[in-house]
Each structure stands twice: as structure tokens, then as C-alpha cells.
Design a protein around this motif. Structure first.
Motif, PDB file in Angstrom:
ATOM      1  N   TRP A   1      45.389 -21.172  23.974  1.00  0.00           N
ATOM      2  CA  TRP A   1      44.993 -23.275  23.869  1.00  0.00           C
ATOM      3  C   TRP A   1      46.399 -23.464  22.845  1.00  0.00           C
TER       4      TRP A   1
ATOM      5  N   GLY B   1      59.453 -33.867  22.064  1.00  0.00           N
ATOM      6  CA  GLY B   1      58.493 -32.953  21.773  1.00  0.00           C
ATOM      7  C   GLY B   1      58.585 -31.935  23.283  1.00  0.00           C
ATOM      8  N   LEU B   2      59.178 -30.906  23.318  1.00  0.00           N
ATOM      9  CA  LEU B   2      59.019 -30.069  24.581  1.00  0.00           C
ATOM     10  C   LEU B   2      58.435 -29.145  24.404  1.00  0.00           C
ATOM     11  N   GLY B   3      57.306 -28.973  24.352  1.00  0.00           N
ATOM     12  CA  GLY B   3      56.270 -27.981  23.652  1.00  0.00           C
ATOM     13  C   GLY B   3      55.443 -27.741  25.234  1.00  0.00           C
TER      14      GLY B   3
ATOM     15  N   ASP C   1      41.102 -30.676  17.517  1.00  0.00           N
ATOM     16  CA  ASP C   1      42.281 -31.293  18.898  1.00  0.00           C
ATOM     17  C   ASP C   1      41.847 -30.946  19.850  1.00  0.00           C
TER      18      ASP C   1
ATOM     19  N   SER D   1      63.977 -32.577  21.983  1.00  0.00           N
ATOM     20  CA  SER D   1      63.381 -31.400  20.736  1.00  0.00           C
ATOM     21  C   SER D   1      64.101 -30.811  20.034  1.00  0.00           C
ATOM     22  N   ARG D   2      64.221 -30.534  18.758  1.00  0.00           N
ATOM     23  CA  ARG D   2      64.390 -29.320  18.149  1.00  0.00           C
ATOM     24  C   ARG D   2      65.004 -28.463  18.621  1.00  0.00           C
ATOM     25  N   ASN D   3      63.862 -27.351  19.441  1.00  0.00           N
ATOM     26  CA  ASN D   3      64.959 -26.014  19.420  1.00  0.00           C
ATOM     27  C   ASN D   3      64.135 -25.422  21.282  1.00  0.00           C
TER      28      ASN D   3
ATOM     29  N   TRP E   1      51.036 -26.661  12.546  1.00  0.00           N
ATOM     30  CA  TRP E   1      50.228 -27.934  12.395  1.00  0.00           C
ATOM     31  C   TRP E   1      49.236 -27.663  12.562  1.00  0.00           C
TER      32      TRP E   1
ATOM     33  N   THR F   1      54.953 -34.744  20.771  1.00  0.00           N
ATOM     34  CA  THR F   1      54.683 -33.983  19.870  1.00  0.00           C
ATOM     35  C   THR F   1      53.137 -34.038  18.443  1.00  0.00           C
TER      36      THR F   1
ATOM     37  N   ARG G   1      54.045 -39.175  14.559  1.00  0.00           N
ATOM     38  CA  ARG G   1      54.448 -39.657  15.767  1.00  0.00           C
ATOM     39  C   ARG G   1      54.704 -41.508  15.238  1.00  0.00           C
TER      40      ARG G   1
ATOM     41  N   GLN H   1      50.621 -22.097  17.302  1.00  0.00           N
ATOM     42  CA  GLN H   1      50.972 -22.956  16.454  1.00  0.00           C
ATOM     43  C   GLN H   1      50.535 -23.355  14.926  1.00  0.00           C
TER      44      GLN H   1
ATOM     45  N   HIS I   1      43.247 -37.816  28.188  1.00  0.00           N
ATOM     46  CA  HIS I   1      43.147 -37.168  29.025  1.00  0.00           C
ATOM     47  C   HIS I   1      41.969 -36.716  29.917  1.00  0.00           C
TER      48      HIS I   1
ATOM     49  N   ALA J   1      54.039 -30.701  26.903  1.00  0.00           N
ATOM     50  CA  ALA J   1      54.825 -31.278  27.962  1.00  0.00           C
ATOM     51  C   ALA J   1      55.165 -30.420  28.836  1.00  0.00           C
TER      52      ALA J   1
ATOM     53  N   TYR K   1      46.650 -35.471  34.025  1.00  0.00           N
ATOM     54  CA  TYR K   1      48.208 -35.919  34.201  1.00  0.00           C
ATOM     55  C   TYR K   1      48.400 -36.847  34.593  1.00  0.00           C
TER      56      TYR K   1
ATOM     57  N   LYS L   1      47.010 -37.254  22.630  1.00  0.00           N
ATOM     58  CA  LYS L   1      46.043 -37.483  22.119  1.00  0.00           C
ATOM     59  C   LYS L   1      45.915 -36.135  21.107  1.00  0.00           C
TER      60      LYS L   1
HETATM   61  P1  NAP Z   1      53.516 -27.685  21.194  1.00  0.00           P
HETATM   62  O1  NAP Z   1      53.710 -26.964  21.555  1.00  0.00           O
HETATM   63  O2  NAP Z   1      53.113 -27.468  18.992  1.00  0.00           O
HETATM   64  O3  NAP Z   1      54.494 -28.810  21.161  1.00  0.00           O
HETATM   65  C1  NAP Z   1      54.986 -30.066  19.967  1.00  0.00           C
HETATM   66  C2  NAP Z   1      56.321 -29.711  20.338  1.00  0.00           C
HETATM   67  O4  NAP Z   1      56.763 -31.029  19.276  1.00  0.00           O
HETATM   68  C3  NAP Z   1      56.950 -28.999  19.145  1.00  0.00           C
HETATM   69  O5  NAP Z   1      57.063 -28.133  20.401  1.00  0.00           O
HETATM   70  C4  NAP Z   1      57.886 -29.182  18.950  1.00  0.00           C
HETATM   71  O6  NAP Z   1      59.404 -29.008  19.468  1.00  0.00           O
HETATM   72  C5  NAP Z   1      57.908 -30.672  18.543  1.00  0.00           C
HETATM   73  N1  NAP Z   1      57.866 -31.266  17.106  1.00  0.00           N
HETATM   74  C6  NAP Z   1      58.590 -32.402  16.640  1.00  0.00           C
HETATM   75  N2  NAP Z   1      57.972 -32.529  15.468  1.00  0.00           N
HETATM   76  C7  NAP Z   1      57.088 -31.090  14.649  1.00  0.00           C
HETATM   77  C8  NAP Z   1      56.677 -30.574  13.421  1.00  0.00           C
HETATM   78  N3  NAP Z   1      56.416 -31.925  12.632  1.00  0.00           N
HETATM   79  N4  NAP Z   1      55.809 -30.058  14.053  1.00  0.00           N
HETATM   80  C9  NAP Z   1      55.389 -29.536  15.385  1.00  0.00           C
HETATM   81  N5  NAP Z   1      55.738 -29.680  16.088  1.00  0.00           N
HETATM   82  C10 NAP Z   1      56.609 -29.996  16.145  1.00  0.00           C
HETATM   83  O7  NAP Z   1      51.952 -28.769  20.809  1.00  0.00           O
HETATM   84  P2  NAP Z   1      51.423 -28.716  22.172  1.00  0.00           P
HETATM   85  O8  NAP Z   1      50.072 -27.886  22.647  1.00  0.00           O
HETATM   86  O9  NAP Z   1      52.287 -29.355  22.997  1.00  0.00           O
HETATM   87  O10 NAP Z   1      50.001 -30.234  22.026  1.00  0.00           O
HETATM   88  C11 NAP Z   1      51.092 -31.189  21.317  1.00  0.00           C
HETATM   89  C12 NAP Z   1      50.433 -32.413  21.356  1.00  0.00           C
HETATM   90  O11 NAP Z   1      49.442 -32.525  22.932  1.00  0.00           O
HETATM   91  C13 NAP Z   1      49.108 -32.649  20.773  1.00  0.00           C
HETATM   92  O12 NAP Z   1      48.482 -34.060  20.104  1.00  0.00           O
HETATM   93  C14 NAP Z   1      47.745 -31.989  21.385  1.00  0.00           C
HETATM   94  O13 NAP Z   1      46.533 -32.444  21.172  1.00  0.00           O
HETATM   95  C15 NAP Z   1      47.680 -32.683  22.830  1.00  0.00           C
HETATM   96  N6  NAP Z   1      47.770 -31.888  23.899  1.00  0.00           N
HETATM   97  C16 NAP Z   1      47.896 -30.427  23.904  1.00  0.00           C
HETATM   98  C17 NAP Z   1      47.334 -29.548  24.905  1.00  0.00           C
HETATM   99  C18 NAP Z   1      47.354 -28.173  24.809  1.00  0.00           C
HETATM  100  O14 NAP Z   1      46.531 -27.712  26.175  1.00  0.00           O
HETATM  101  N7  NAP Z   1      48.143 -27.343  24.411  1.00  0.00           N
HETATM  102  C19 NAP Z   1      45.860 -30.442  26.570  1.00  0.00           C
HETATM  103  C20 NAP Z   1      46.293 -31.630  25.934  1.00  0.00           C
HETATM  104  C21 NAP Z   1      47.167 -32.517  24.915  1.00  0.00           C
HETATM  105  P3  NAP Z   1      60.550 -28.416  18.787  1.00  0.00           P
HETATM  106  O15 NAP Z   1      60.275 -27.490  17.252  1.00  0.00           O
HETATM  107  O16 NAP Z   1      61.744 -28.654  19.460  1.00  0.00           O
HETATM  108  O17 NAP Z   1      61.159 -30.273  18.062  1.00  0.00           O
END
Ligand code: NAP
Length: 309
Positions: A150, A9-11, A167, A35-37, A156, A66, A71, A154, A117, A14, A267, A89
């Protein structure tokens, strides 16, 4: 020992936090991205975990970054393949999935680290020590941030199981459940949900003690705050101590005086702790913050608010 790790999950998180923290830590080497994308420069890339596991790449552990709802299956696949697993988390969308993941890790004799975190800050640990043996009579959590900043684009987060404002709110609850000297429970919750979304954009929660001790304890979560962000926990104890955790748990104030202010290294500390868990062959899974969120959804009164575009 250097642990070979892959990220799934390279979002946003990550890229912003996991990769820099792994790169800085000599105990880990990033050997693949799934990661898919998205993909990473100079690191082997796969579009699914099965594809990675079928490759010849040697691997010790996996960081799953992800959204929570996908998960469990990934963790089971990884644990079955003999890998240790770290998850972001909130760990899973339900308690049932978290317990199943934990039980499977135990059965496979693998390490499972469900990270929180916000708990990693030194001020949180100091607050826990200062509150030990006391009774909390007042609690006010204010966790207000800008969802557009933040979670840009997104989808999801707005779907069932995506947590909405919980979240970020679960970060406050992860601190709370770490520092509270007694268990606390959800008394009621109002869940403000936009007409075009499945998850809340704001929530007002009231908590209670289990033994009926009179108290005034609440949380205010809101995702509509622009400008300065507010991540604050204010507490008063029965013996008159006023304890404030400010700036997301990085600053501790007691009776109006700053006791501790540490730079945010959440982290870096997560990966330091993961290395220790791997060395000691121990898991770290605490369901308490997720339990409170589930209880808010169970007791929550829905309130429909304007569409969020
Ligand atoms: P994000 O940017 O949407 O990244 C998640 C990645 O997971 C997507 O880029 C996607 O990559 C992959 N993925 C795999 N299966 C998926 C699905 N069914 N639907 C959507 N994406 C899918 O999200 P994020 O902000 O990094 O958050 C991910 C986790 O980290 C969450 O639990 C969040 O609470 C936590 N977090 C986030 C932050 C923040 O600031 N955003 C801070 C602390 C913790 P592909 O499409 O390339 O597969």
C-alpha cells in the motif's frame, strides 16, 4: 454547475482513486495538477501551489493528496485565494493543525471537507443505524495489511507525523467513531516501533467507556501482514447482538447473517458528497478519529522491534 478542481500531490492515492473518481463525476472538471515530480497527460501542470495560483487558470476547489504534515500551509494558501478545499485522511499530523485549518476555512467562508474514505461504505451507515441506542460491551478491531503493497517506497510514513501503522489504522477508527453509539476512549496502547523508524509498525490498543461500563474493547493494527489483508471490526452489544463489519467496512453481518454487501465506491461517494457540500456551502470536518490516534500516541507504551528494511 461544474466545479473546476486541481489536485496537489500526484502520488499513489491521487492516481489510483481521485483522478478516476473526478473523471467519472460530471460535477467536476480536473483543470490542473500540482506535484514536484509527477505530472498528468493533457492537464496543465505546476510544481507548486503558488505557481498554480499565479497562473490564469480558473479554479473553484482543490484536493490535497500530499502527506498530512505539509497540508496546513497549502490549505491556508488555497483558502486565502478563495478556493474550497478537500483533504485526504489523516487530515493533519496534530489536532492543533486541524482546528487551525477548520477555523481559517470558517473565517474565509470557504468549504473544508476532511475526508474519511472508509466511512463512505453503505454497510458502515447501516451499522450505525443498527447500533443506535445500544451499549457495546465487546469490540475487537483487526486491521492488518502489507505496508509494502500500500505504501511502496514511501518514506514519509516512517517519519514523525507520518502516522506509521496508524495511517491505515485511522481508517478503522474513522468507522468506529461513526458507528459507536457512545463515545469511547483510549485506555492504553503498545506501539511497536522498528529500531530504524520513528513511527510504529504495529499497535495494540485497549479502549474504555467514559462511564466505567465493564467492557472488553481492543484494536490490533499490524503492517506486516502479507497475503490476504484483514480489515475487520467485531462488536457485541449488552443485549446480545453480534455485529461484524468485514472487508474494510463493505460487508455487514448481524448475528451471523450477511445483511449488506456493497461494492467499494468510496471515492465516487467522496466526490458526490463534496459536490453537495459545495452546493450547500457547508464544511464537513470530524476530528474524532484523529483524536483517538493522538491519544494512543499520548498514552502509548513504546516497544522497540526489529529494524524494518
Ligand atoms: P504518496 O504516494 O507518497 O503521494 C503523496 C504525494 O504528495 C507525493 O507523490 C509527492 O508528490 C507529494 N508531496 C508533496 N509534499 C510532499 C512531502 N513533503 N513529502 C512527500 N511527498 C510530498 O502518498 P499516498 O499513498 O498517495 O498518500 C497520500 C495521502 O493519501 C496520505 O494521507 C494517505 O493516508 C492517503 N491515502 C493513501 C492510500 C494508499 O493506498 N496509499 C489510500 C487512502 C488514502 P511530488 O513529490 O511529486 O510533489
Amino acid at each position: 454547475m461544474t466545479y473546476k478542481i486541481a489536485i496537489i500531490g500526484l502520488g499513489k492515492i491521487a492516481m489510483d482513486q481521485h483522478i478516476p473518481a473526478i473523471t467519472k463525476n460530471k460535477k467536476f472538471k480536473l483543470v490542473a495538477g500540482v506535484s514536484r515530480n509527477a505530472s498528468l497527460k493533457d492537464v496543465p501542470h505546476f510544481t507548486s501551489l503558488s505557481e498554480l495560483l499565479a497562473s490564469k487558470i480558473k479554479l473553484d476547489c482543490l484536493a490535497i493528496c500530499t502527506p498530512p504534515s505539509v497540508r496546513l500551509q497549502m490549505a491556508i494558501e488555497a483558502l486565502k485565494a478563495g478556493l474550497d478545499v478537500l483533504i485526504e485522511k489523516p487530515p493533519t499530523p496534530t489536532m492543533g493543525e486541524l482546528f487551525a485549518m477548520q477555523a481559517f476555512a470558517r473565517k474565509q467562508k470557504r468549504v473544508l471537507y476532511a475526508t474519511w474514505h472508509s466511512r463512505m461504505n453503505a454497510a458502515v451507515e447501516e451499522a450505525r443505524v443498527r447500533l443506535k441506542g445500544k451499549r457495546v460491551t465487546q469490540l475487537k478491531i483487526t486491521w492488518r495489511e502489507d505496508v509494502r503493497h500500500w505504501h511502496p517506497g514511501q518514506e514519509w510514513i516512517w517519519q514523525a507525523g507520518g502516522f506509521g501503522v496508524f495511517d491505515p489504522g485511522i481508517n478503522a477508527l474513522s468507522i468506529l467513531t461513526r458507528i459507536m453509539p457512545q463515545e469511547l476512549f483510549v485506555q492504553s496502547a503498545v506501539l511497536e516501533t522498528p529500531a530504524n523508524k520513528a513511527t510504529p509498525i504495529a499497535a495494540q490498543i485497549k479502549f474504555k467507556h467514559g462511564d466505567g461500563l465493564a467492557s472488553d474493547m481492543s484494536a490490533d493494527f499490524d503492517w506486516r501482514q502479507t497475503g490476504e489483508q484483514t480489515w475487520k471490526i467485531e462488536m457485541t452489544t449488552q443485549d446480545g447482538m453480534k455485529l461484524n463489519l468485514l472487508k474494510g467496512g463493505t460487508v455487514l453481518e448481524i448475528n451471523g447473517k450477511t445483511i449488506l454487501e456493497a461494492p467499494m465506491e468510496e471515492y465516487e461517494l467522496i466526490y458526490k458528497h463534496f459536490a453537495k457540500l459545495l452546493k450547500d456551502r457547508k464544511s464537513d470536518v470530524d476530528a474524532a478519529p484523529l483524536q483517538l490516534v493522538c491519544d494512543c500516541f499520548m498514552l502509548g507504551q513504546p516497544k522497540l522491534v526489529a529494524e524494518f528494511l
